[in-house]
Design a protein around this motif. Structure first.
Motif, PDB file in Angstrom:
ATOM      1  N   TRP A  18       0.821  -1.189  -0.110  1.00 20.74           N
ATOM      2  CA  TRP A  18      -0.047  -0.027   0.076  1.00 20.74           C
ATOM      3  C   TRP A  18       0.780   1.160   0.135  1.00 20.74           C
ATOM      4  CZ3 TRP A  18      -4.423  -0.388  -1.928  1.00 20.74           C
ATOM      5  CH2 TRP A  18      -5.004  -1.596  -1.844  1.00 20.74           C
ATOM      6  N   GLY A  62      -8.232   1.357   8.401  1.00 23.66           N
ATOM      7  CA  GLY A  62      -7.547   0.953   7.150  1.00 23.66           C
ATOM      8  C   GLY A  62      -7.961   2.263   6.428  1.00 23.66           C
ATOM      9  N   ASP A  83      -3.738   2.955   9.763  1.00 23.85           N
ATOM     10  CA  ASP A  83      -3.519   2.177   8.607  1.00 23.85           C
ATOM     11  C   ASP A  83      -1.988   1.564   8.836  1.00 23.85           C
ATOM     12  OD1 ASP A  83      -4.684   1.969   5.519  1.00 23.85           O
ATOM     13  OD2 ASP A  83      -2.740   1.539   5.702  1.00 23.85           O
ATOM     14  N   PHE A 112      -4.554  -3.290  12.712  1.00 25.86           N
ATOM     15  CA  PHE A 112      -5.859  -3.451  13.096  1.00 25.86           C
ATOM     16  C   PHE A 112      -6.017  -4.553  14.020  1.00 25.86           C
ATOM     17  CE2 PHE A 112     -10.280  -3.120  10.849  1.00 25.86           C
ATOM     18  CZ  PHE A 112     -11.022  -3.530  11.976  1.00 25.86           C
ATOM     19  N   GLU A 113      -5.001  -5.544  14.347  1.00 30.49           N
ATOM     20  CA  GLU A 113      -4.936  -6.620  15.046  1.00 30.49           C
ATOM     21  C   GLU A 113      -4.285  -6.071  16.549  1.00 30.49           C
ATOM     22  OE1 GLU A 113      -3.561  -6.470  11.987  1.00 30.49           O
ATOM     23  OE2 GLU A 113      -4.597  -8.276  10.955  1.00 30.49           O
ATOM     24  N   TYR A 128     -13.492   1.021   4.969  1.00 31.86           N
ATOM     25  CA  TYR A 128     -13.833   0.715   3.562  1.00 31.86           C
ATOM     26  C   TYR A 128     -12.834  -0.160   3.221  1.00 31.86           C
ATOM     27  CZ  TYR A 128     -17.344   4.618   3.063  1.00 31.86           C
ATOM     28  OH  TYR A 128     -18.208   5.535   3.260  1.00 31.86           O
TER      29      TYR A 128
END
Ligand SMILES: C[S@@+](CC[C@H](N)C(=O)[O-])C[C@H]1O[C@@H](n2cnc3c(N)ncnc32)[C@H](O)[C@@H]1O
Length: 261
Positions: A18, A62, A83, A112-113, A128
């Motif tokens: 990304w 994210g 993110d 995120f974890e 999203y």
């Protein structure tokens, strides 16, 4: 290799992937500008489910290039965005500032974890196209932890319901001149994963199919939107399917999932 190492390696690959992609998202200053009322049907529905955002603490999961964070802030929310990709976070900061809401958006590099926020901090969490990139068990637990009691998490995602799309993704994308957009580790969001997240949340869980996005993919990937007539025709076909054949809706490419605490 332990499962923990596996997650770490996936996060590393995602972050690099990304970081590379983000450059193409906003090439100059004017690409950074966001109109908070120019939303498609699915985005409008997400905002409908969020309701009044004034003075609400909202987590953008994210956040990518920061479009959603900026829209949330322009509609009155105090936004925290995270993110795994450093470049995405830089872009989110840049976009929020360019749109005059830099003071309302706090972007941070984070996975995120392993969220660093306090328990029960957020009124809402939104995302999203992110759930299908993460470790669902860990991510769901973190999401539930940081949401207030009565809070709501809502995500616009892709879907693995359509077997034709699964086959096309496996055998066609990246070959025969058909582009492959996604990262190496992502897989479309399955019903099983949605159930897994739902098990962590005590309140209502819902899946919404607000459009039928299928024939347009043929246009995007095969005809590359070069022939206006075909673009129009395939779009109409999607719309007709949505209205006339409601039983097909769940086989569209997009879905919205909602979890209440
Ligand atoms: C498909 S992009 C969507 C970005 C943005 N939400 C949007 O719609 O434009 C997926 C995003 O998830 C981020 N991501 C992937 N794995 C992640 C993880 N484990 N934790 C946090 N972010 C992650 C990626 O860096 C990327 O920005």
């Amino acid at each position: 290799m332990t499962a923990k190492d596996d997650i770490g390696k996936i996060q590393e690959r995602e972050s690099k992937f990304w970081d590379r992609q983000i450059d193409s998202f906003a090439k100059d200053e004017k690409d950074l500008m966001v109109n908070e009322y120019n939303l498609n049907v699915l985005e409008s529905f997400v905002f409908e489910r969020l309701g009044d955002l004034k003075d609400k603490k909202v987590l953008d999961c994210g956040c990518g290039s920061g479009v959603l964070s900026t829209v949330l802030a322009k509609r009155g929310a105090t936004v925290f965005s995270f993110d795994i990709s450093h470049e995405s976070i830089n872009m989110t900061k840049k976009r929020a500032e360019a749109n005059g809401v830099g003071n309302l958006v706090t972007p941070q590099v984070m996975s995120f974890e392993d969220l660093i926020y306090k328990d029960q901090y957020f009124d809402f969490a939104v995302g999203y196209f992110v759930l299908h990139h993460i470790d669902i068990d860990k991510g769901a637990r973190e999401l539930n932890r940081v949401l207030k009691k009565g809070g709501r998490a809502i995500f616009l995602e892709n879907s693995s319901n359509n077997p034709f799309l699964t086959i096309a993704r496996k055998f066609l994308t990246g070959r025969f001149g058909i582009p492959k957009h996604g990262s190496e580790d992502e897989t479309p969001l399955s019903c099983k994963k949605i159930r897994q997240i739902g098990e962590v949340f005590s309140g209502d869980k819902k899946i919404y199919y607000k459009n039928f996005f299928f024939f347009r993919l043929i246009d995007e990937f095969i005809f590359k939107e070069k022939i206006k007539m075909i673009t129009k025709l395939l779009k109409i076909l999607d719309e007709v399917c949505y209205r006339v054949l409601p039983m097909l809706r769940k086989f569209g490419y997009l879905q919205i999932v909602e979890f209440n605490k």
